[in-house]
Design an enzyme around this catalytic site. Structure first.
Site, PDB file in Angstrom:
ATOM      1  N   GLU A   1       0.808  -1.218   0.000  1.00  0.00           N
ATOM      2  CA  GLU A   1       0.000   0.000   0.000  1.00  0.00           C
ATOM      3  C   GLU A   1       0.844   1.272   0.000  1.00  0.00           C
ATOM      4  O   GLU A   1       0.504   2.264  -0.658  1.00  0.00           O
ATOM      5  CB  GLU A   1      -0.959  -0.007   1.182  1.00  0.00           C
ATOM      6  CG  GLU A   1      -2.091  -1.010   1.080  1.00  0.00           C
ATOM      7  CD  GLU A   1      -1.695  -2.434   1.421  1.00  0.00           C
ATOM      8  OE1 GLU A   1      -2.492  -3.364   1.198  1.00  0.00           O
ATOM      9  OE2 GLU A   1      -0.555  -2.622   1.925  1.00  0.00           O
TER      10      GLU A   1
ATOM     11  N   HIS B   1     -11.179  -5.791   8.013  1.00  0.00           N
ATOM     12  CA  HIS B   1     -11.871  -5.505   6.757  1.00  0.00           C
ATOM     13  C   HIS B   1     -13.137  -4.683   6.966  1.00  0.00           C
ATOM     14  O   HIS B   1     -13.989  -4.634   6.076  1.00  0.00           O
ATOM     15  CB  HIS B   1     -12.265  -6.813   6.045  1.00  0.00           C
ATOM     16  CG  HIS B   1     -11.106  -7.665   5.632  1.00  0.00           C
ATOM     17  ND1 HIS B   1     -10.456  -8.489   6.505  1.00  0.00           N
ATOM     18  CD2 HIS B   1     -10.490  -7.810   4.428  1.00  0.00           C
ATOM     19  CE1 HIS B   1      -9.477  -9.123   5.868  1.00  0.00           C
ATOM     20  NE2 HIS B   1      -9.478  -8.723   4.617  1.00  0.00           N
TER      21      HIS B   1
END
Length: 339
Positions: free
Chosen positions: A60, A129
């Protein structure tokens, strides 16, 4: 016009910008051939080519650093972080580089990047998540933070974000990707299913919804409810359950914030309830409360109330007890009316 859910509307926005502007590029984990874990980029690589829509490693920080470099070079990158929970490894790039670039360079360079990411609960994703980290980005001067609640706004806001010269964090409530919001799975609580059609009329071509402009979803005279994303739909159900004539404001973007629309509504109703999914302590609702208090003190007829997620780590099996529902909002609305 075409009937679209939010996934289709976002896909249409990306398709329109790829066709319209050769400087727009999309990249992220699994967004190319696979079309993204939620299928938002489905078919875009096949249509626009491998150099316009491509996959990245699971890195990321590298994804956002690459986007910043592309933006400085003159491109308009749209980077996807597969889940908002995983944006933290890139947080330093966003805070120390993207957000400060225009100021540090005296306006010579800027980072016209859009960072898309699904966020929030509703899919039993657990702690890694399902989080709602919007307050982290709202705190960073130089970043804009956008959170749509419906397909029409999602497409218009995403196009506006891509065309904006500042870095934009575009958070997509995954719980309403396919409709108003998913039902709680057990049969006794079907009221969570929400109201309204999961599809909306969305123009197929180019249009924008301006950043920093709230929408009045429901007019009312007794209480102002401030919400965004999934909670707009939950708020509709909560208002109906409460029997209170509440005005519902969809913020649409939290930075820039439409403080004028907020204060005009609270000045009219004299009461305010703030509604978001993220943890209450340190959540964006605290900033909203302070702003309303500073600007509407003499109009307020009761304390400002906040309804939010519990101050606990995000649960897995009990996420439907964590996420604030219509009943909790209805109780807050009735409490506001007691004063």
């Amino acid at each position: 016009m075409a009937l679209m859910n939010m996934i289709q509307a976002l896909n249409s926005a990306l398709d329109v910008k790829l066709a319209q502007d050769p400087d727009v590029v999309l990249f992220g984990e699994d967004i190319g051939y696979f079309g993204g874990v939620f299928r938002v980029t489905d078919g875009l690589q096949a249509k626009h080519g491998l150099t316009r829509c491509f996959d990245t490693p699971i890195a990321e920080g590298g994804i956002i650093a690459t986007a910043i470099g592309m933006g400085v070079y003159g491109l308009r990158p749209v980077a996807e972080i597969q889940f908002a929970d995983y944006i933290l490894p890139a947080f330093d790039q966003l805070v120390s580089e993207a957000a400060r670039l225009r100021y540090r360079s005296g306006g010579e360079f800027w980072a016209p990047i859009t960072v898309r990411s699904p966020y929030g609960g509703g899919i039993f994703g657990g702690q890694t998540h399902s989080q709602s980290p919007e307050a982290l980005f709202a705190h960073v001067t130089g970043l804009k933070t956008v959170i749509p609640s419906n397909p029409y706004d999602a497409k218009g806001l995403l196009i506006a974000s891509i065309e904006d010269d500042d870095p934009v964090i575009f958070m997509e409530p995954k719980r309403i990707y396919n409709g108003p919001f998913y039902a709680r799975p057990d049969e006794q609580l079907k009221s969570w299913a929400g109201t309204g059609d999961p599809l909306a009329e969305v123009p197929e071509g180019h249009y924008t919804v301006p950043l920093g402009k709230a929408a009045t979803v429901r007019e009312g005279k007794d209480v102002t409810v401030l919400a965004y994303g999934t909670m707009v739909h939950v708020a509709k159900a909560g208002i109906e359950e409460s029997g209170v004539d509440a005005e519902l404001i969809d913020l649409r973007s939290i930075v820039p914030l439409d403080i004028e629309a907020i204060t005009a509504s609270v000045a009219k109703t004299g009461r305010c309830v703030i509604f978001h999914e993220a943890t209450r302590f340190g959540g964006f609702g605290g900033e909203l409360s302070a702003l309303v208090q500073e600007r509407c003190f003499w109009a307020l007829r009761s304390p400002i109330l906040r309804v939010a997620g519990w101050d606990t780590p995000y649960p897995h099996a009990f996420e439907w007890d964590y996420m604030p529902g219509p009943g909790r909002l209805a109780a807050a609305l009735r409490k506001a009316m007691e004063d």
